[in-house]
Enzyme design. Structure first.
Site, PDB file in Angstrom:
ATOM      1  N   HIS A 178     -17.917  35.029 -42.273  1.00  0.00           N
ATOM      2  CA  HIS A 178     -19.168  35.763 -42.431  1.00  0.00           C
ATOM      3  C   HIS A 178     -19.807  35.811 -40.934  1.00  0.00           C
ATOM      4  CE1 HIS A 178     -23.465  36.746 -43.144  1.00  0.00           C
ATOM      5  NE2 HIS A 178     -23.188  36.924 -44.334  1.00  0.00           N
ATOM      6  N   ASP A 189     -19.900  36.472 -52.271  1.00  0.00           N
ATOM      7  CA  ASP A 189     -18.707  37.326 -52.860  1.00  0.00           C
ATOM      8  C   ASP A 189     -17.712  36.588 -53.511  1.00  0.00           C
ATOM      9  OD1 ASP A 189     -20.156  39.653 -52.699  1.00  0.00           O
ATOM     10  OD2 ASP A 189     -19.651  39.858 -50.542  1.00  0.00           O
TER      11      ASP A 189
HETATM   12  N1  ACO Z   1      -9.361  36.191 -43.760  1.00  0.00           N
HETATM   13  C1  ACO Z   1      -8.587  35.844 -42.640  1.00  0.00           C
HETATM   14  N2  ACO Z   1      -9.037  35.805 -41.480  1.00  0.00           N
HETATM   15  C2  ACO Z   1     -10.183  36.294 -41.156  1.00  0.00           C
HETATM   16  C3  ACO Z   1     -11.358  36.493 -42.081  1.00  0.00           C
HETATM   17  C4  ACO Z   1     -10.996  36.371 -43.497  1.00  0.00           C
HETATM   18  N3  ACO Z   1     -11.515  36.848 -44.409  1.00  0.00           N
HETATM   19  N4  ACO Z   1     -12.400  36.667 -41.579  1.00  0.00           N
HETATM   20  C5  ACO Z   1     -12.424  36.584 -40.381  1.00  0.00           C
HETATM   21  N5  ACO Z   1     -11.034  36.242 -40.117  1.00  0.00           N
HETATM   22  C6  ACO Z   1     -10.517  36.007 -38.469  1.00  0.00           C
HETATM   23  C7  ACO Z   1     -10.718  37.191 -37.890  1.00  0.00           C
HETATM   24  O1  ACO Z   1      -9.292  37.942 -38.006  1.00  0.00           O
HETATM   25  C8  ACO Z   1     -10.592  36.752 -36.320  1.00  0.00           C
HETATM   26  O2  ACO Z   1      -9.391  35.824 -35.661  1.00  0.00           O
HETATM   27  P1  ACO Z   1      -9.041  35.890 -34.436  1.00  0.00           P
HETATM   28  O3  ACO Z   1     -10.040  35.208 -33.940  1.00  0.00           O
HETATM   29  O4  ACO Z   1      -7.832  35.279 -34.314  1.00  0.00           O
HETATM   30  O5  ACO Z   1      -9.046  37.257 -33.961  1.00  0.00           O
HETATM   31  C9  ACO Z   1     -11.744  35.433 -36.582  1.00  0.00           C
HETATM   32  O6  ACO Z   1     -11.641  34.964 -38.046  1.00  0.00           O
HETATM   33  C10 ACO Z   1     -13.033  35.676 -36.328  1.00  0.00           C
HETATM   34  O7  ACO Z   1     -13.572  36.948 -37.284  1.00  0.00           O
HETATM   35  P2  ACO Z   1     -14.433  38.277 -36.863  1.00  0.00           P
HETATM   36  O8  ACO Z   1     -13.360  39.202 -37.218  1.00  0.00           O
HETATM   37  O9  ACO Z   1     -14.735  37.966 -35.494  1.00  0.00           O
HETATM   38  O10 ACO Z   1     -15.576  37.830 -37.984  1.00  0.00           O
HETATM   39  P3  ACO Z   1     -16.697  38.997 -37.778  1.00  0.00           P
HETATM   40  O11 ACO Z   1     -17.835  38.432 -37.730  1.00  0.00           O
HETATM   41  O12 ACO Z   1     -16.255  40.357 -37.034  1.00  0.00           O
HETATM   42  O13 ACO Z   1     -16.352  39.594 -39.374  1.00  0.00           O
HETATM   43  C11 ACO Z   1     -16.543  39.507 -41.783  1.00  0.00           C
HETATM   44  C12 ACO Z   1     -17.155  38.726 -40.542  1.00  0.00           C
HETATM   45  C13 ACO Z   1     -16.353  40.908 -41.896  1.00  0.00           C
HETATM   46  C14 ACO Z   1     -17.297  38.809 -42.963  1.00  0.00           C
HETATM   47  C15 ACO Z   1     -14.980  38.948 -42.006  1.00  0.00           C
HETATM   48  O14 ACO Z   1     -15.106  37.626 -42.095  1.00  0.00           O
HETATM   49  C16 ACO Z   1     -14.247  39.268 -43.108  1.00  0.00           C
HETATM   50  O15 ACO Z   1     -13.657  40.390 -42.966  1.00  0.00           O
HETATM   51  N6  ACO Z   1     -14.424  38.809 -44.323  1.00  0.00           N
HETATM   52  C17 ACO Z   1     -13.656  39.238 -45.397  1.00  0.00           C
HETATM   53  C18 ACO Z   1     -14.694  40.418 -46.094  1.00  0.00           C
HETATM   54  C19 ACO Z   1     -15.738  39.633 -46.744  1.00  0.00           C
HETATM   55  O16 ACO Z   1     -15.600  38.600 -47.462  1.00  0.00           O
HETATM   56  N7  ACO Z   1     -17.103  40.434 -46.576  1.00  0.00           N
HETATM   57  C20 ACO Z   1     -18.176  40.003 -46.959  1.00  0.00           C
HETATM   58  C21 ACO Z   1     -19.168  39.371 -46.043  1.00  0.00           C
HETATM   59  S1  ACO Z   1     -20.501  38.882 -46.864  1.00  0.00           S
HETATM   60  C22 ACO Z   1     -21.584  40.127 -47.184  1.00  0.00           C
HETATM   61  O17 ACO Z   1     -21.372  41.185 -46.736  1.00  0.00           O
HETATM   62  C23 ACO Z   1     -22.195  39.636 -48.484  1.00  0.00           C
END
Ligand code: ACO
Length: 429
Positions: A306, A363
Site C-alpha cells: 500500500h 482487498d
Molecule cells: N508484490 C510484489 N512486490 C511489490 C508489491 C506486491 N504486491 N507491492 C509493492 N512491491 C514492491 C515494488 O516492486 C517495490 O520494489 P523495489 O523497491 O524493489 O522496486 C517496493 O515493493 C515498493 O513498492 P512501490 O511500487 O513503491 O509501492 P507503491 O506505493 O508505488 O504502490 C501499490 C503501492 C500500488 C498498492 C503496490 O503495493 C501494488 O501494486 N500492490 C498490489 C496491488 C494492490 O493490492 N492494490 C490495492 C491497493 S489498496 C487499494 O487501492 C484499496
C-alpha cells in the site's frame, strides 16, 4: 519544533512555513515557492505531496491507524452501519436518531432510477464490464437530474447526495442483471440499504432471494470499510474534477474510472483471479511468491502493499475475521481461503516483503467474502465503488464549501525536445 523551514537556493535563504495537522502531521508549505524562487517541487506519483487540508479521514500508515472524522475504523466496524457511517463522513458528525431517520428516508425515496434511465442499459453489450456501465450511468444521471448542476444549495446537495448513494446501488444491480440476461429487479421500500441491494442482485420476479442477516452484515461491513481513505487515486481524481466546479455526478463518475484500475479498486478482482490461477495450477502459493519477487515475471502479490500503510492495513484485519465468520456461517469451505492464508503467512516472513513493509491490504480477503455471498468477480470493484461513494461525496463537499478553493492544476518539468522547426510533409524522411 520549528515553525518554518529554511531553503537555500542560489545564495539566498527562503523561509517556508510549517503547517501542522490536528494529529501532529507536519508539512512544509510550498504554495509561495514558485512566485518567490522561480522553482517548483517535483514529486513523481505525489508520494510526498499534501494536496489539500481535509477534515474527513485520518490515516497513520506507519501505525496502521484509520479514523473517519476522528472515530477509529475498528469501532465503526463493530457498532455502526454503512449508512450511519456515510452520514458521518458527509456531514461531519454521527447522526442523532432523527437525522439518521431523515437520511435513511431520503435514500429510500431516491432509490428508483428515473424510468427512462433504464433504456440506457439496453444499449450496452451484455459483455460490458460493470465499472464501465457504472461510470457512464452516474454521468448520465446529470441529464435526468439537471438540478445537480447547481449543487451549492444545502437542500439540493442533500438530495443529490442521497440520490447518488442510493442509485449507485440500483445501477450496479441493474448492470449485473443485464450482464446475466435476467430481468431487472426493482428495489423494495421495506428493505434497508444493503439488504435491498442483495434483493436487486439475486431475487427473481417469481422468487424472492432469502436475505440472511449474516450476509447483509458482511456486505455492509465491506461497504463501511471502503467508505473513505483520504487522498487515494480515485478520491484525488474526484477532488481534481470537482475543483473545476464540475457537478457532483460528473466528479464521482471520474472517481469510478480511477478506481477501476488493478492497482487501485480493481485489486479485489485481481486477488481472486490470482488465487484461482494458483489453485488451478496446483501450486500451494510458494511458486507464486517466488514469481512475485522477480521483477521480470510481471507478477505481483495482489492484495499486498500500500502506498500509505507500511504496517498491517487495519481494514484487512477486520475483513479477515469477517471472512472466517461468513464462511463458517454459510458452511462454505473455499480452497482459495486456504491459499490466501498460506500466501499471507509465507509473505509475512519472507525478507522481500518484510524489508519493503508489504502487508495485506483491504482487498486481500474481501474478494473471498464476496465470492461466498455469490457476487461475481467482475462486480467486485463495483462493490468498492458503492462503498467509496460517501467518501467521494464528502470530499466533493469540502471543495464545494471552500470559498478559497482554486482549480487543481499541478505543474511539470518539461523534458521533451527544445525549440524545433516545423518540417513540411514533403521534406520529411
Ligand atoms: N508484490 C510484489 N512486490 C511489490 C508489491 C506486491 N504486491 N507491492 C509493492 N512491491 C514492491 C515494488 O516492486 C517495490 O520494489 P523495489 O523497491 O524493489 O522496486 C517496493 O515493493 C515498493 O513498492 P512501490 O511500487 O513503491 O509501492 P507503491 O506505493 O508505488 O504502490 C501499490 C503501492 C500500488 C498498492 C503496490 O503495493 C501494488 O501494486 N500492490 C498490489 C496491488 C494492490 O493490492 N492494490 C490495492 C491497493 S489498496 C487499494 O487501492 C484499496
Amino acid at each position: 519544533m520549528n515553525t518554518s523551514a529554511k531553503l537555500e537556493l542560489n545564495d539566498k535563504t527562503y523561509s517556508l512555513p510549517i503547517v501542522v495537522g490536528s494529529e501532529g502531521e507536519r508539512a512544509v508549505d510550498v504554495s509561495g515557492l514558485r512566485a518567490e524562487t522561480g522553482h517548483i517541487t517535483l514529486d513523481d506519483g505525489y508520494g510526498n505531496t499534501g494536496s489539500c487540508l481535509s477534515k474527513i479521514t485520518f490515516i497513520d500508515g506507519e501505525k496502521g491507524i484509520l479514523r473517519y472524522r476522528g472515530i477509529a475504523i475498528e469501532e465503526l466496524a463493530e457498532h455502526s452501519t454503512f449508512i450511519e457511517t456515510a452520514y458521518l463522513l458527509i456531514y461531519g458528525h454521527l447522526p442523532n436518531r432523527e437525522e439518521l431517520g431523515r437520511f435513511s428516508d431520503l435514500l429510500t425515496a431516491s432509490q428508483n432510477l428515473h424510468e427512462d434511465m433504464k433504456y440506457h442499459f439496453e444499449g450496452f453489450p451484455s459483455s460490458s464490464h460493470p465499472m464501465a456501465i457504472l461510470s457512464a450511468m452516474i454521468n448520465a444521471a446529470s441529464c435526468f437530474y439537471p438540478e445537480v448542476m447547481n449543487g451549492a444549495n444545502a437542500s439540493d446537495f442533500a438530495l443529490n447526495a442521497a440520490r447518488l448513494i442510493s442509485q449507485v446501488r440500483t445501477i450496479a444491480a441493474f448492470s449485473y442483471r443485464k450482464s446475466e440476461g435476467r430481468p431487472i429487479i426493482y428495489p423494495k421500500n421495506a428493505y434497508k440499504y444493503t439488504a435491498n441491494f442483495l434483493h436487486m442482485l439475486f431475487s427473481d420476479p417469481y422468487d424472492d432471494y432469502v436475505i440472511k442477516p449474516e450476509v447483509v452484515r458482511a456486505l455492509d461491513l465491506i461497504f463501511l470499510l471502503h467508505a473513505d481513505h483520504e487522498q487515494n487515486c480515485s478520491t484525488a481524481t474526484v477532488r481534481m474534477v470537482a475543483s473545476s466546479q464540475a457537478n457532483m455526478y460528473a466528479s464521482c463518475a471520474s472517481g469510478v474510472c480511477a478506481l477501476w484500475g488493478p492497482l487501485h479498486g480493481g485489486a479485489n478482482q485481481a486477488v481472486v483471479e490470482m488465487l484461482m490461477a494458483i489453485h488451478k495450477s496446483g501450486d500451494d502459493g510458494s511458486k507464486f511468491i517466488t514469481a512475485a519477487k522477480d521483477k521480470t515475471s510481471g507478477k505481483k502479490l495482489m492484495g499486498f502493499g500500500h502506498r500509505v500503510y507500511k504496517n498491517y492495513d487495519p481494514r484487512a484485519k477486520i475483513i479477515k475475521k469477517a471472512c472466517d465468520e461468513v464462511l463458517k456461517t454459510l458452511h462454505i469451505s473455499d480452497p482459495l481461503l486456504d491459499i490466501a492464508i498460506k500466501l499471507e503467512a509465507a509473505a509475512l516472513k519472507d525478507s522481500y516483503f518484510v524489508e519493503r513493509k508489504l502487508y495485506p491490504n483491504v482487498d486481500f480477503y474481501s474478494g473471498i467474502i464476496m465470492r461466498a455471498i455469490g457476487i461475481p468477480v467482475e462486480m467486485f470493484t463495483v462493490m468498492f465503488a458503492i462503498g467509496r461513494m460517501p467518501g467521494w461525496i464528502a470530499n466533493y463537499k469540502e471543495i464545494l464549501e471552500d470559498n478559497k478553493a482554486r482549480i487543481y492544476r499541478p505543474r511539470q518539468i518539461y523534458v521533451g525536445p527544445t525549440l524545433n522547426a516545423y518540417i513540411p510533409l514533403a521534406n520529411r524522411k
